[in-house]
Design a protein around this motif. Structure first.
Motif, PDB file in Angstrom:
ATOM      1  N   ARG A  26       0.879  -1.180   0.000  1.00 14.60           N
ATOM      2  CA  ARG A  26       0.000   0.000   0.000  1.00 14.60           C
ATOM      3  C   ARG A  26       0.907   1.218   0.000  1.00 14.60           C
ATOM      4  NH1 ARG A  26      -3.079   3.557   3.384  1.00 14.60           N
ATOM      5  NH2 ARG A  26      -2.178   2.755   5.311  1.00 14.60           N
ATOM      6  N   VAL A  27       0.852   2.011  -1.054  1.00 15.67           N
ATOM      7  CA  VAL A  27       1.757   3.146  -1.210  1.00 15.67           C
ATOM      8  C   VAL A  27       1.273   4.332  -0.373  1.00 15.67           C
ATOM      9  CG1 VAL A  27       2.691   4.841  -2.836  1.00 15.67           C
ATOM     10  CG2 VAL A  27       2.519   2.424  -3.496  1.00 15.67           C
ATOM     11  N   ILE A  28       2.165   4.854   0.470  1.00 14.03           N
ATOM     12  CA  ILE A  28       1.874   6.047   1.275  1.00 14.03           C
ATOM     13  C   ILE A  28       2.371   7.286   0.535  1.00 14.03           C
ATOM     14  CG2 ILE A  28       2.204   7.194   3.496  1.00 14.03           C
ATOM     15  CD1 ILE A  28       0.602   4.517   3.541  1.00 14.03           C
ATOM     16  N   ASP A  29       3.626   7.252   0.138  1.00 20.94           N
ATOM     17  CA  ASP A  29       4.169   8.269  -0.766  1.00 20.94           C
ATOM     18  C   ASP A  29       5.280   7.592  -1.565  1.00 20.94           C
ATOM     19  OD1 ASP A  29       6.496   8.345   0.853  1.00 20.94           O
ATOM     20  OD2 ASP A  29       5.728   9.999   2.041  1.00 20.94           O
ATOM     21  N   ALA A  30       6.047   8.361  -2.305  1.00 24.72           N
ATOM     22  CA  ALA A  30       6.966   7.751  -3.266  1.00 24.72           C
ATOM     23  C   ALA A  30       8.144   7.018  -2.630  1.00 24.72           C
ATOM     24  CB  ALA A  30       7.473   8.805  -4.245  1.00 24.72           C
ATOM     25  N   ASP A  31       8.393   7.202  -1.334  1.00 28.27           N
ATOM     26  CA  ASP A  31       9.457   6.443  -0.680  1.00 28.27           C
ATOM     27  C   ASP A  31       8.996   5.730   0.589  1.00 28.27           C
ATOM     28  OD1 ASP A  31       9.363   8.499   1.250  1.00 28.27           O
ATOM     29  OD2 ASP A  31      11.029   9.578   0.334  1.00 28.27           O
ATOM     30  N   THR A  32       7.687   5.650   0.780  1.00 25.57           N
ATOM     31  CA  THR A  32       7.143   5.012   1.991  1.00 25.57           C
ATOM     32  C   THR A  32       5.953   4.133   1.624  1.00 25.57           C
ATOM     33  OG1 THR A  32       7.742   7.016   3.225  1.00 25.57           O
ATOM     34  CG2 THR A  32       6.308   5.441   4.345  1.00 25.57           C
ATOM     35  N   ASP A  46      15.106   9.138  -1.490  1.00 26.48           N
ATOM     36  CA  ASP A  46      14.375  10.271  -0.907  1.00 26.48           C
ATOM     37  C   ASP A  46      13.539  10.922  -1.994  1.00 26.48           C
ATOM     38  OD1 ASP A  46      13.651  11.822   1.246  1.00 26.48           O
ATOM     39  OD2 ASP A  46      15.333  13.218   1.074  1.00 26.48           O
ATOM     40  N   ALA A  47      12.238  10.994  -1.764  1.00 24.97           N
ATOM     41  CA  ALA A  47      11.309  11.546  -2.754  1.00 24.97           C
ATOM     42  C   ALA A  47      10.651  12.806  -2.211  1.00 24.97           C
ATOM     43  CB  ALA A  47      10.236  10.507  -3.096  1.00 24.97           C
ATOM     44  N   PRO A  48      10.171  13.690  -3.089  1.00 24.37           N
ATOM     45  CA  PRO A  48       9.443  14.867  -2.634  1.00 24.37           C
ATOM     46  C   PRO A  48       8.260  14.490  -1.739  1.00 24.37           C
ATOM     47  CG  PRO A  48       9.960  15.063  -4.953  1.00 24.37           C
ATOM     48  CD  PRO A  48      10.315  13.662  -4.552  1.00 24.37           C
ATOM     49  N   ALA A  63       2.818  20.327  -8.915  1.00 15.73           N
ATOM     50  CA  ALA A  63       2.656  19.550  -7.677  1.00 15.73           C
ATOM     51  C   ALA A  63       3.425  18.237  -7.787  1.00 15.73           C
ATOM     52  CB  ALA A  63       1.174  19.300  -7.416  1.00 15.73           C
ATOM     53  N   CYS A  64       4.744  18.344  -7.700  1.00 17.76           N
ATOM     54  CA  CYS A  64       5.589  17.174  -7.983  1.00 17.76           C
ATOM     55  C   CYS A  64       5.463  16.091  -6.910  1.00 17.76           C
ATOM     56  CB  CYS A  64       7.045  17.596  -8.135  1.00 17.76           C
ATOM     57  SG  CYS A  64       7.727  18.477  -6.714  1.00 17.76           S
ATOM     58  N   GLY A  65       5.222  16.492  -5.658  1.00 21.60           N
ATOM     59  CA  GLY A  65       5.085  15.493  -4.602  1.00 21.60           C
ATOM     60  C   GLY A  65       3.903  14.571  -4.831  1.00 21.60           C
ATOM     61  N   ALA A  66       2.772  15.159  -5.186  1.00 20.07           N
ATOM     62  CA  ALA A  66       1.581  14.362  -5.476  1.00 20.07           C
ATOM     63  C   ALA A  66       1.775  13.544  -6.757  1.00 20.07           C
ATOM     64  CB  ALA A  66       0.359  15.272  -5.606  1.00 20.07           C
ATOM     65  N   TRP A  67       2.488  14.113  -7.727  1.00 23.01           N
ATOM     66  CA  TRP A  67       2.695  13.413  -8.993  1.00 23.01           C
ATOM     67  C   TRP A  67       3.547  12.163  -8.810  1.00 23.01           C
ATOM     68  CZ3 TRP A  67       7.235  12.801 -12.047  1.00 23.01           C
ATOM     69  CH2 TRP A  67       7.001  12.187 -13.291  1.00 23.01           C
ATOM     70  N   VAL A  68       4.701  12.289  -8.118  1.00 21.59           N
ATOM     71  CA  VAL A  68       5.552  11.102  -7.959  1.00 21.59           C
ATOM     72  C   VAL A  68       4.854  10.038  -7.120  1.00 21.59           C
ATOM     73  CG1 VAL A  68       7.734  12.310  -8.316  1.00 21.59           C
ATOM     74  CG2 VAL A  68       6.835  12.101  -5.987  1.00 21.59           C
ATOM     75  N   THR A  69       4.062  10.465  -6.144  1.00 22.91           N
ATOM     76  CA  THR A  69       3.309   9.492  -5.342  1.00 22.91           C
ATOM     77  C   THR A  69       2.338   8.718  -6.227  1.00 22.91           C
ATOM     78  OG1 THR A  69       3.488  10.796  -3.320  1.00 22.91           O
ATOM     79  CG2 THR A  69       1.671   9.220  -3.432  1.00 22.91           C
ATOM     80  N   GLY A  70       1.658   9.428  -7.112  1.00 25.27           N
ATOM     81  CA  GLY A  70       0.724   8.775  -8.031  1.00 25.27           C
ATOM     82  C   GLY A  70       1.421   7.809  -8.975  1.00 25.27           C
ATOM     83  N   GLN A  71       2.614   8.194  -9.434  1.00 27.88           N
ATOM     84  CA  GLN A  71       3.362   7.320 -10.336  1.00 27.88           C
ATOM     85  C   GLN A  71       3.801   6.040  -9.634  1.00 27.88           C
ATOM     86  OE1 GLN A  71       4.098   7.988 -13.790  1.00 27.88           O
ATOM     87  NE2 GLN A  71       2.454   9.413 -13.325  1.00 27.88           N
ATOM     88  N   VAL A  72       4.299   6.171  -8.413  1.00 27.34           N
ATOM     89  CA  VAL A  72       4.737   4.992  -7.654  1.00 27.34           C
ATOM     90  C   VAL A  72       3.539   4.119  -7.295  1.00 27.34           C
ATOM     91  CG1 VAL A  72       5.808   4.227  -5.484  1.00 27.34           C
ATOM     92  CG2 VAL A  72       6.839   6.096  -6.809  1.00 27.34           C
ATOM     93  N   TYR A  76       3.134   0.058  -8.140  1.00 25.56           N
ATOM     94  CA  TYR A  76       3.269  -0.974  -7.104  1.00 25.56           C
ATOM     95  C   TYR A  76       2.027  -1.268  -6.264  1.00 25.56           C
ATOM     96  CZ  TYR A  76       8.237  -0.314  -8.021  1.00 25.56           C
ATOM     97  OH  TYR A  76       9.463  -0.230  -8.631  1.00 25.56           O
ATOM     98  N   GLU A  77       1.057  -0.399  -6.262  1.00 30.91           N
ATOM     99  CA  GLU A  77      -0.099  -0.598  -5.376  1.00 30.91           C
ATOM    100  C   GLU A  77      -0.745  -1.960  -5.602  1.00 30.91           C
ATOM    101  OE1 GLU A  77      -2.779   0.839  -2.347  1.00 30.91           O
ATOM    102  OE2 GLU A  77      -0.951   1.725  -3.151  1.00 30.91           O
TER     103      GLU A  77
END
Length: 216
Positions: A26-32, A46-48, A63-72, A76-77
């Motif tokens: 379950r993806v929390i953000d791009a590195d967690t 380390d991700a935004p 909004a790069c933080g939200a974008w990389v989270t969505g990509q990850v 993997y989700e």
């Protein structure tokens, strides 16, 4: 017999301490990620942050933080993962290297330009980041503050916790003054809520609360 049992326990402890964690991602953000209720910080990347913004090459906010989270999350989700614990960080998260279908998540994420090699904690993904940089992949094609610097700036009260409420209500020797984005002292002003300073969502809200606008 007791001595033999003690030796067996000592032999088993390292295996128990380093037991692999397996489960569904379950993806929390791009590195967690979460795996079976365990919060895992991926080792040496380390991700935004989700609320972090970058700028395009044309200077437009992104909004790069939200974008990389969505990509990850798209990568993997819901997939099966195996994680090898390395450490525990100061937030109590398990730090681990994780693999999906035999591929290292950290290497794939950094190679796609969705995170940076966190060299402070290991050089594992140094070459993956360099290849992404040369190809302008992902974050390497925009202007981005390092996630570590962003976290430090936010900790100093300079970045709003809510992007919609960016006006800084500062208390100074000159009184209660609010600073709008773009004004001279906006970037250097930090908000300390423990002192009664506040974030506002509009100039009208700030005035109603008793703050006056900064002159410049």
């Amino acid at each position: 017999m007791l001595r033999l049992c003690s030796v067996l326990v000592l032999l088993l402890l390292p295996n128990l301490a380093g037991a692999d964690i397996r489960g569904i991602v379950r993806v929390i953000d791009a590195d967690t990620i979460d795996v079976g209720g365990i919060r895992i910080r991926l080792h040496a990347i380390d991700a935004p942050e989700i609320g972090q913004s970058c700028k395009t090459e044309q200077g437009l906010p992104f909004a790069c933080g939200a974008w990389v989270t969505g990509q990850v999350r798209a990568m993997y989700e819901g997939r099966q993962v195996t994680c090898q614990p390395r450490d525990t960080d100061r937030h109590g998260r398990t730090v681990a290297k994780c693999a999906v279908a035999g591929s290292d998540m950290g290497a794939e994420i950094v190679a796609a330009g969705l995170a940076f090699a966190y060299r402070k904690y290991g050089m594992d993904y140094d070459l993956d980041e360099k290849s992404a940089y040369v190809a302008d992949r992902g974050l390497h094609g925009v202007r981005v503050q390092s996630p570590a610097q962003f976290r430090q700036t936010r900790a100093n009260g300079r970045i709003p916790p809510d992007p919609a409420c960016r006006i800084k209500g500062n208390i100074s020797p000159n009184g209660y003054i609010f600073h709008m984005p773009g004004q001279d002292f906006y970037e250097r002003t930090g908000i300390n809520e423990a002192r009664g300073e506040r974030w506002f969502c509009s100039a009208a809200q700030a005035r109603q609360a008793g703050w006056r606008p900064a002159r410049r």
